[in-house]
Scaffold this motif. Structure first.
Motif, PDB file in Angstrom:
ATOM      1  N   LEU A 222       0.830  -1.201   0.000  1.00 27.56           N
ATOM      2  CA  LEU A 222       0.000   0.000   0.000  1.00 27.56           C
ATOM      3  C   LEU A 222       0.876   1.268   0.000  1.00 27.56           C
ATOM      4  O   LEU A 222       0.606   2.221  -0.732  1.00 27.56           O
ATOM      5  CB  LEU A 222      -0.895  -0.030   1.245  1.00 27.56           C
ATOM      6  N   SER A 223       1.942   1.227   0.801  1.00 30.23           N
ATOM      7  CA  SER A 223       2.838   2.394   0.879  1.00 30.23           C
ATOM      8  C   SER A 223       3.517   2.665  -0.451  1.00 30.23           C
ATOM      9  O   SER A 223       3.852   3.804  -0.760  1.00 30.23           O
ATOM     10  CB  SER A 223       3.935   2.161   1.923  1.00 30.23           C
ATOM     11  N   LEU A 224       3.737   1.571  -1.236  1.00 26.96           N
ATOM     12  CA  LEU A 224       4.516   1.723  -2.467  1.00 26.96           C
ATOM     13  C   LEU A 224       3.683   2.160  -3.664  1.00 26.96           C
ATOM     14  O   LEU A 224       4.168   2.167  -4.799  1.00 26.96           O
ATOM     15  CB  LEU A 224       5.293   0.438  -2.762  1.00 26.96           C
ATOM     16  N   ILE A 225       2.450   2.546  -3.421  1.00 24.55           N
ATOM     17  CA  ILE A 225       1.672   3.184  -4.486  1.00 24.55           C
ATOM     18  C   ILE A 225       2.354   4.515  -4.822  1.00 24.55           C
ATOM     19  O   ILE A 225       2.367   4.942  -5.967  1.00 24.55           O
ATOM     20  CB  ILE A 225       0.198   3.327  -4.056  1.00 24.55           C
ATOM     21  N   SER A 226       2.977   5.125  -3.802  1.00 24.12           N
ATOM     22  CA  SER A 226       3.907   6.235  -4.066  1.00 24.12           C
ATOM     23  C   SER A 226       5.322   5.691  -3.882  1.00 24.12           C
ATOM     24  O   SER A 226       5.540   4.869  -2.998  1.00 24.12           O
ATOM     25  CB  SER A 226       3.699   7.360  -3.058  1.00 24.12           C
ATOM     26  N   PRO A 227       6.279   6.133  -4.690  1.00 28.60           N
ATOM     27  CA  PRO A 227       7.647   5.615  -4.538  1.00 28.60           C
ATOM     28  C   PRO A 227       8.218   5.960  -3.159  1.00 28.60           C
ATOM     29  O   PRO A 227       8.068   7.091  -2.697  1.00 28.60           O
ATOM     30  CB  PRO A 227       8.430   6.353  -5.634  1.00 28.60           C
ATOM     31  N   ARG A 228       8.792   4.940  -2.512  1.00 30.46           N
ATOM     32  CA  ARG A 228       9.373   5.162  -1.173  1.00 30.46           C
ATOM     33  C   ARG A 228      10.566   4.243  -0.978  1.00 30.46           C
ATOM     34  O   ARG A 228      10.629   3.170  -1.566  1.00 30.46           O
ATOM     35  CB  ARG A 228       8.342   4.832  -0.086  1.00 30.46           C
ATOM     36  N   HIS A 229      11.481   4.638  -0.085  1.00 23.99           N
ATOM     37  CA  HIS A 229      12.540   3.709   0.320  1.00 23.99           C
ATOM     38  C   HIS A 229      12.113   3.008   1.605  1.00 23.99           C
ATOM     39  O   HIS A 229      11.077   3.368   2.194  1.00 23.99           O
ATOM     40  CB  HIS A 229      13.888   4.422   0.477  1.00 23.99           C
ATOM     41  N   GLY A 230      12.888   2.008   2.001  1.00 23.41           N
ATOM     42  CA  GLY A 230      12.518   1.166   3.142  1.00 23.41           C
ATOM     43  C   GLY A 230      12.151   1.949   4.395  1.00 23.41           C
ATOM     44  O   GLY A 230      11.106   1.717   4.999  1.00 23.41           O
TER      45      GLY A 230
ATOM     46  N   ALA B 147      14.658   4.172  -8.289  1.00 25.11           N
ATOM     47  CA  ALA B 147      15.745   5.145  -8.133  1.00 25.11           C
ATOM     48  C   ALA B 147      16.595   4.755  -6.931  1.00 25.11           C
ATOM     49  O   ALA B 147      16.255   3.823  -6.186  1.00 25.11           O
ATOM     50  CB  ALA B 147      15.179   6.539  -7.925  1.00 25.11           C
ATOM     51  N   GLU B 148      17.716   5.453  -6.773  1.00 24.81           N
ATOM     52  CA  GLU B 148      18.541   5.246  -5.599  1.00 24.81           C
ATOM     53  C   GLU B 148      18.954   6.610  -5.069  1.00 24.81           C
ATOM     54  O   GLU B 148      19.322   7.498  -5.851  1.00 24.81           O
ATOM     55  CB  GLU B 148      19.772   4.418  -5.950  1.00 24.81           C
ATOM     56  N   GLU B 149      18.830   6.764  -3.768  1.00 30.63           N
ATOM     57  CA  GLU B 149      19.102   8.061  -3.155  1.00 30.63           C
ATOM     58  C   GLU B 149      19.981   7.816  -1.947  1.00 30.63           C
ATOM     59  O   GLU B 149      19.531   7.230  -0.955  1.00 30.63           O
ATOM     60  CB  GLU B 149      17.754   8.658  -2.715  1.00 30.63           C
ATOM     61  N   GLU B 150      21.243   8.240  -2.014  1.00 23.39           N
ATOM     62  CA  GLU B 150      22.194   8.023  -0.931  1.00 23.39           C
ATOM     63  C   GLU B 150      22.169   6.581  -0.416  1.00 23.39           C
ATOM     64  O   GLU B 150      21.943   6.328   0.763  1.00 23.39           O
ATOM     65  CB  GLU B 150      21.905   8.976   0.237  1.00 23.39           C
ATOM     66  N   ARG B 151      22.351   5.642  -1.325  1.00 19.87           N
ATOM     67  CA  ARG B 151      22.383   4.206  -1.033  1.00 19.87           C
ATOM     68  C   ARG B 151      21.052   3.657  -0.526  1.00 19.87           C
ATOM     69  O   ARG B 151      20.990   2.531  -0.024  1.00 19.87           O
ATOM     70  CB  ARG B 151      23.512   3.869  -0.043  1.00 19.87           C
ATOM     71  N   ARG B 152      19.990   4.425  -0.627  1.00 12.62           N
ATOM     72  CA  ARG B 152      18.664   3.909  -0.283  1.00 12.62           C
ATOM     73  C   ARG B 152      17.963   3.562  -1.591  1.00 12.62           C
ATOM     74  O   ARG B 152      17.852   4.401  -2.476  1.00 12.62           O
ATOM     75  CB  ARG B 152      17.833   4.956   0.452  1.00 12.62           C
ATOM     76  N   LYS B 153      17.474   2.321  -1.666  1.00 10.90           N
ATOM     77  CA  LYS B 153      16.762   1.884  -2.864  1.00 10.90           C
ATOM     78  C   LYS B 153      15.315   2.370  -2.781  1.00 10.90           C
ATOM     79  O   LYS B 153      14.637   2.118  -1.782  1.00 10.90           O
ATOM     80  CB  LYS B 153      16.776   0.362  -2.914  1.00 10.90           C
ATOM     81  N   ILE B 154      14.848   3.042  -3.816  1.00  9.01           N
ATOM     82  CA  ILE B 154      13.461   3.521  -3.822  1.00  9.01           C
ATOM     83  C   ILE B 154      12.631   2.599  -4.709  1.00  9.01           C
ATOM     84  O   ILE B 154      12.988   2.325  -5.859  1.00  9.01           O
ATOM     85  CB  ILE B 154      13.388   4.977  -4.305  1.00  9.01           C
ATOM     86  N   TYR B 155      11.548   2.085  -4.136  1.00  7.08           N
ATOM     87  CA  TYR B 155      10.698   1.129  -4.842  1.00  7.08           C
ATOM     88  C   TYR B 155       9.346   1.725  -5.191  1.00  7.08           C
ATOM     89  O   TYR B 155       8.875   2.676  -4.566  1.00  7.08           O
ATOM     90  CB  TYR B 155      10.434  -0.094  -3.959  1.00  7.08           C
ATOM     91  N   LYS B 156       8.692   1.078  -6.165  1.00 10.79           N
ATOM     92  CA  LYS B 156       7.319   1.422  -6.509  1.00 10.79           C
ATOM     93  C   LYS B 156       6.589   0.107  -6.825  1.00 10.79           C
ATOM     94  O   LYS B 156       7.200  -0.851  -7.290  1.00 10.79           O
ATOM     95  CB  LYS B 156       7.316   2.349  -7.731  1.00 10.79           C
ATOM     96  N   ILE B 157       5.282   0.104  -6.581  1.00 13.73           N
ATOM     97  CA  ILE B 157       4.491  -1.097  -6.844  1.00 13.73           C
ATOM     98  C   ILE B 157       4.346  -1.299  -8.360  1.00 13.73           C
ATOM     99  O   ILE B 157       4.347  -0.339  -9.123  1.00 13.73           O
ATOM    100  CB  ILE B 157       3.100  -0.978  -6.143  1.00 13.73           C
TER     101      ILE B 157
END
Lengths: 113, 180
Positions: free
Chosen positions: A22-30, A69-79
């Protein structure tokens, strides 16, 4: 993995998997997911870092989510479409649970009054 | 001069809370873990401030950068990265005790990966075992043969023990999962 096996693997969904998708409907990192879930559930659900990392890895392999995407070694995911399909099936199941639950509760109240 | 304390502990994947609680208890007495060595059996502590610290053990094969970043974002400090993918994380806390695993499904998945590794090691032992019996001992005296048979039989006990315990642990996690 074909859709039947995915349904067997993910449905019924755990609260963890449900809220992560549900959270990954918008792109987010862990960590963004952890904060978001804590916020929308009023601190009821606090996901552990190991749980989030493990679930994201598994979902990425099964293509329910995809890194965008990747932001400062954080992987950003999307559904993905597959993820949304599973989320819809789960929502349908949950709706059925709520409908039946409400019906029975009303019957009980009517009988009691 | 800094005060150092050394302790030895044998710990297993199927009872993480034992080692984690022990490390937490040491911190409560003001002993802060700073080194783990000798095949992850020797723990070295430094005298520090008495603190409430949660310790968590984790197993990951080749985790990416995002693994470490995620844990650090959540306030965990990496204390030890051992061989074979073992990690010890810690986090000081007040109030609710934090954890790195908040669901059973991920823990079951993690143990499944360990079972695969333990299974491969066991298979390797069994192959050695079979090779020995198929090819024949080829040793001169009966005493030598007995000695070799006994040592091989003893050598197979640890991998069998680990394999069986991991499977039992995952079954237990599976039974608890219904409450998730």
């Amino acid at each position: 993995m074909d859709s039947k096996r995915l349904r067997q693997k993910y449905l019924p969904m755990t609260e963890t998997a449900y809220y992560i998708l549900l959270s990954l409907i918008s792109p987010r990192h862990g960590y963004g997911i952890m904060q978001h879930v804590e916020q929308i559930t009023g601190k009821r659900i606090k996901l552990g870092a190991g749980t989030v990392y493990g679930t994201l890895s598994k979902m990425e392999i099964d293509q329910l989510i995809v890194p965008v995407a990747e932001e400062e070694r954080r992987k950003i995911y999307k559904i993905t479409g597959i993820g949304i399909g599973l989320l819809k099936l789960e929502l349908f199941r949950l709706q059925e649970l709520v409908t039946h639950g409400k019906q029975k509760m009303e019957e009980m109240t009517d009988a009691g009054s | 001069m800094r005060e150092v304390k050394t302790a030895w502990r044998l710990w297993w994947e199927w009872s993480p809370e034992r080692i984690e609680n022990w490390l937490e208890e040491m911190a409560r007495q003001g002993w802060i873990l700073f080194q783990v060595d000798v095949a992850s059996l020797r723990f070295k502590f430094m005298r520090g401030e008495v603190n409430q610290i949660r310790y968590c053990t984790d197993y990951q094969e080749n985790p990416g950068d995002d693994y470490f970043k995620l844990f650090k974002d959540d306030g965990w400090e990496l204390v030890w990265a051992g061989a074979f993918g073992w990690y010890i994380w810690r986090k000081p806390y007040t109030g609710e005790r934090p954890a790195i695993y908040t669901d059973k499904a991920t823990m079951i998945n993690k143990t499944k990966r360990s079972i695969k590794v333990a299974g491969s090691i066991l298979l390797f032992y069994l192959l050695l075992f079979m090779l020995f019996f198929v090819l024949g001992p080829g040793l001169k005296t009966i005493e030598d043969n007995i000695r070799l048979t006994v040592s091989l039989s003893l050598a197979i006990i640890p991998p069998v023990f680990i394999f069986v315990q991991l499977i039992r642990y995952n079954r237990k996690l599976g039974r608890d999962r219904i409450r998730e």
